[in-house]
Design a protein around this motif. Structure first.
Motif, PDB file in Angstrom:
ATOM      1  N   THR A  90       0.833  -1.195   0.000  1.00 17.79           N
ATOM      2  CA  THR A  90       0.000   0.000   0.000  1.00 17.79           C
ATOM      3  C   THR A  90       0.871   1.250   0.000  1.00 17.79           C
ATOM      4  O   THR A  90       1.736   1.422   0.862  1.00 17.79           O
ATOM      5  CB  THR A  90      -0.928   0.014   1.221  1.00 17.79           C
ATOM      6  N   ALA A  91       0.649   2.103  -0.995  1.00 15.33           N
ATOM      7  CA  ALA A  91       1.469   3.307  -1.152  1.00 15.33           C
ATOM      8  C   ALA A  91       0.962   4.106  -2.337  1.00 15.33           C
ATOM      9  O   ALA A  91       0.173   3.604  -3.146  1.00 15.33           O
ATOM     10  CB  ALA A  91       2.930   2.943  -1.383  1.00 15.33           C
ATOM     11  N   ALA A  92       1.437   5.337  -2.431  1.00 14.75           N
ATOM     12  CA  ALA A  92       1.286   6.089  -3.670  1.00 14.75           C
ATOM     13  C   ALA A  92       2.452   5.706  -4.573  1.00 14.75           C
ATOM     14  O   ALA A  92       3.604   5.729  -4.126  1.00 14.75           O
ATOM     15  CB  ALA A  92       1.290   7.582  -3.394  1.00 14.75           C
ATOM     16  N   TYR A  93       2.154   5.352  -5.814  1.00 17.29           N
ATOM     17  CA  TYR A  93       3.179   4.919  -6.760  1.00 17.29           C
ATOM     18  C   TYR A  93       3.429   6.035  -7.766  1.00 17.29           C
ATOM     19  O   TYR A  93       2.485   6.564  -8.365  1.00 17.29           O
ATOM     20  CB  TYR A  93       2.733   3.646  -7.464  1.00 17.29           C
ATOM     21  N   TYR A  94       4.709   6.353  -7.939  1.00 18.29           N
ATOM     22  CA  TYR A  94       5.115   7.463  -8.789  1.00 18.29           C
ATOM     23  C   TYR A  94       5.956   6.978  -9.961  1.00 18.29           C
ATOM     24  O   TYR A  94       6.861   6.166  -9.805  1.00 18.29           O
ATOM     25  CB  TYR A  94       5.933   8.475  -7.998  1.00 18.29           C
ATOM     26  N   CYS A  95       5.670   7.547 -11.115  1.00 22.37           N
ATOM     27  CA  CYS A  95       6.450   7.336 -12.325  1.00 22.37           C
ATOM     28  C   CYS A  95       7.484   8.454 -12.405  1.00 22.37           C
ATOM     29  O   CYS A  95       7.170   9.623 -12.118  1.00 22.37           O
ATOM     30  CB  CYS A  95       5.492   7.386 -13.508  1.00 22.37           C
ATOM     31  N   THR A  96       8.684   8.117 -12.809  1.00 18.60           N
ATOM     32  CA  THR A  96       9.725   9.119 -12.945  1.00 18.60           C
ATOM     33  C   THR A  96      10.581   8.803 -14.161  1.00 18.60           C
ATOM     34  O   THR A  96      10.636   7.651 -14.611  1.00 18.60           O
ATOM     35  CB  THR A  96      10.572   9.204 -11.667  1.00 18.60           C
ATOM     36  N   ALA A  97      11.241   9.826 -14.698  1.00 21.80           N
ATOM     37  CA  ALA A  97      11.998   9.621 -15.924  1.00 21.80           C
ATOM     38  C   ALA A  97      13.136  10.621 -16.041  1.00 21.80           C
ATOM     39  O   ALA A  97      13.103  11.716 -15.472  1.00 21.80           O
ATOM     40  CB  ALA A  97      11.068   9.749 -17.139  1.00 21.80           C
ATOM     41  N   SER A  98      14.118  10.208 -16.839  1.00 22.22           N
ATOM     42  CA  SER A  98      15.266  11.071 -17.106  1.00 22.22           C
ATOM     43  C   SER A  98      15.733  10.875 -18.534  1.00 22.22           C
ATOM     44  O   SER A  98      15.622   9.780 -19.087  1.00 22.22           O
ATOM     45  CB  SER A  98      16.407  10.746 -16.149  1.00 22.22           C
ATOM     46  N   HIS A  99      16.311  11.913 -19.111  1.00 23.21           N
ATOM     47  CA  HIS A  99      16.925  11.785 -20.438  1.00 23.21           C
ATOM     48  C   HIS A  99      18.260  11.049 -20.345  1.00 23.21           C
ATOM     49  O   HIS A  99      18.797  10.605 -21.347  1.00 23.21           O
ATOM     50  CB  HIS A  99      17.170  13.166 -21.040  1.00 23.21           C
ATOM     51  N   ARG A 100      18.804  10.935 -19.136  1.00 19.22           N
ATOM     52  CA  ARG A 100      20.129  10.379 -18.945  1.00 19.22           C
ATOM     53  C   ARG A 100      20.103   8.906 -18.576  1.00 19.22           C
ATOM     54  O   ARG A 100      19.109   8.388 -18.069  1.00 19.22           O
ATOM     55  CB  ARG A 100      20.856  11.154 -17.844  1.00 19.22           C
ATOM     56  N   ALA A 101      21.219   8.249 -18.840  1.00 15.20           N
ATOM     57  CA  ALA A 101      21.421   6.870 -18.412  1.00 15.20           C
ATOM     58  C   ALA A 101      22.179   6.870 -17.095  1.00 15.20           C
ATOM     59  O   ALA A 101      22.680   7.900 -16.649  1.00 15.20           O
ATOM     60  CB  ALA A 101      22.208   6.115 -19.475  1.00 15.20           C
ATOM     61  N   GLY A 102      22.253   5.719 -16.471  1.00 16.96           N
ATOM     62  CA  GLY A 102      23.055   5.580 -15.267  1.00 16.96           C
ATOM     63  C   GLY A 102      22.464   6.205 -14.029  1.00 16.96           C
ATOM     64  O   GLY A 102      23.164   6.452 -13.052  1.00 16.96           O
ATOM     65  N   ILE A 103      21.158   6.457 -14.050  1.00 17.81           N
ATOM     66  CA  ILE A 103      20.497   7.050 -12.887  1.00 17.81           C
ATOM     67  C   ILE A 103      20.432   6.028 -11.758  1.00 17.81           C
ATOM     68  O   ILE A 103      20.035   4.876 -11.974  1.00 17.81           O
ATOM     69  CB  ILE A 103      19.086   7.528 -13.241  1.00 17.81           C
ATOM     70  N   ARG A 104      20.760   6.467 -10.538  1.00 17.55           N
ATOM     71  CA  ARG A 104      20.711   5.556  -9.394  1.00 17.55           C
ATOM     72  C   ARG A 104      19.893   6.125  -8.243  1.00 17.55           C
ATOM     73  O   ARG A 104      19.404   5.372  -7.400  1.00 17.55           O
ATOM     74  CB  ARG A 104      22.121   5.239  -8.907  1.00 17.55           C
ATOM     75  N   GLU A 105      19.758   7.432  -8.165  1.00 20.14           N
ATOM     76  CA  GLU A 105      19.088   8.068  -7.030  1.00 20.14           C
ATOM     77  C   GLU A 105      17.876   8.861  -7.506  1.00 20.14           C
ATOM     78  O   GLU A 105      17.869   9.437  -8.590  1.00 20.14           O
ATOM     79  CB  GLU A 105      20.048   9.019  -6.315  1.00 20.14           C
ATOM     80  N   ALA A 106      16.850   8.907  -6.634  1.00 17.36           N
ATOM     81  CA  ALA A 106      15.621   9.609  -6.975  1.00 17.36           C
ATOM     82  C   ALA A 106      15.879  11.066  -7.340  1.00 17.36           C
ATOM     83  O   ALA A 106      15.236  11.614  -8.240  1.00 17.36           O
ATOM     84  CB  ALA A 106      14.638   9.512  -5.813  1.00 17.36           C
ATOM     85  N   LEU A 107      16.815  11.689  -6.666  1.00 22.09           N
ATOM     86  CA  LEU A 107      17.079  13.115  -6.903  1.00 22.09           C
ATOM     87  C   LEU A 107      17.621  13.397  -8.294  1.00 22.09           C
ATOM     88  O   LEU A 107      17.576  14.543  -8.746  1.00 22.09           O
ATOM     89  CB  LEU A 107      18.063  13.636  -5.855  1.00 22.09           C
ATOM     90  N   GLU A 108      18.102  12.358  -8.974  1.00 23.19           N
ATOM     91  CA  GLU A 108      18.691  12.551 -10.297  1.00 23.19           C
ATOM     92  C   GLU A 108      17.647  12.629 -11.410  1.00 23.19           C
ATOM     93  O   GLU A 108      17.960  13.026 -12.528  1.00 23.19           O
ATOM     94  CB  GLU A 108      19.660  11.412 -10.599  1.00 23.19           C
ATOM     95  N   TYR A 109      16.422  12.215 -11.127  1.00 19.98           N
ATOM     96  CA  TYR A 109      15.398  12.213 -12.173  1.00 19.98           C
ATOM     97  C   TYR A 109      14.858  13.625 -12.404  1.00 19.98           C
ATOM     98  O   TYR A 109      14.628  14.380 -11.456  1.00 19.98           O
ATOM     99  CB  TYR A 109      14.246  11.279 -11.806  1.00 19.98           C
TER     100      TYR A 109
END
Length: 122
Positions: A90-109
């Motif tokens: 149970t949670a709110a589910y969020y979609c996130t995206a980046s133009h970059r590869a190699g993303i590892r942390e939420a703050l990078e999106y």
């Protein structure tokens, strides 16, 4: 400007399934890394799964075998198939995206959707 809109959340009994969708506008084509995060009440936003433009996939270890992430570039949509749902999902589910590869942390999106609520009853 990229916009992400999630849908597919709802109320489901434990053991049930849901498929979340994340529709991308204007186009998913320029997005390299896409992911799902979730945030329960009073909790931080946690990683669920990630998919790259080349199909590279990463899951939270505890969700492997129950959740499946995919993307359909022709439909500008990313999906999260969730099976065997548990109350702790149970949670709110969020979609996130980046133009970059190699993303590892939420703050990078760069882009985030508004979220869709998933509630699993016991």
């Amino acid at each position: 400007q990229v916009q992400l809109v999630e849908s597919g959340g709802g109320l489901v009994q434990a053991g049930g399934s849901l498929t979340l969708s994340c529709i991308v506008s204007p186009s998913i084509g320029s997005l390299n890394t896409m992911a799902w995060y979730r945030q329960g009440p009073g909790n931080r936003r946690d990683f669920v799964a990630r998919i790259g433009s080349g199909g590279q996939i990463k899951y939270l270890d505890s969700l492997k075998g129950r959740f499946t992430i995919s993307r359909d570039n022709g439909k500008n949509t990313m999906y999260l198939q969730m099976n065997g749902l548990k109350p702790e999902d149970t949670a709110a589910y969020y979609c996130t995206a980046s133009h970059r590869a190699g993303i590892r942390e939420a703050l990078e999106y760069e882009y985030w959707g508004q979220g869709t609520q998933v509630t699993v009853s016991s």
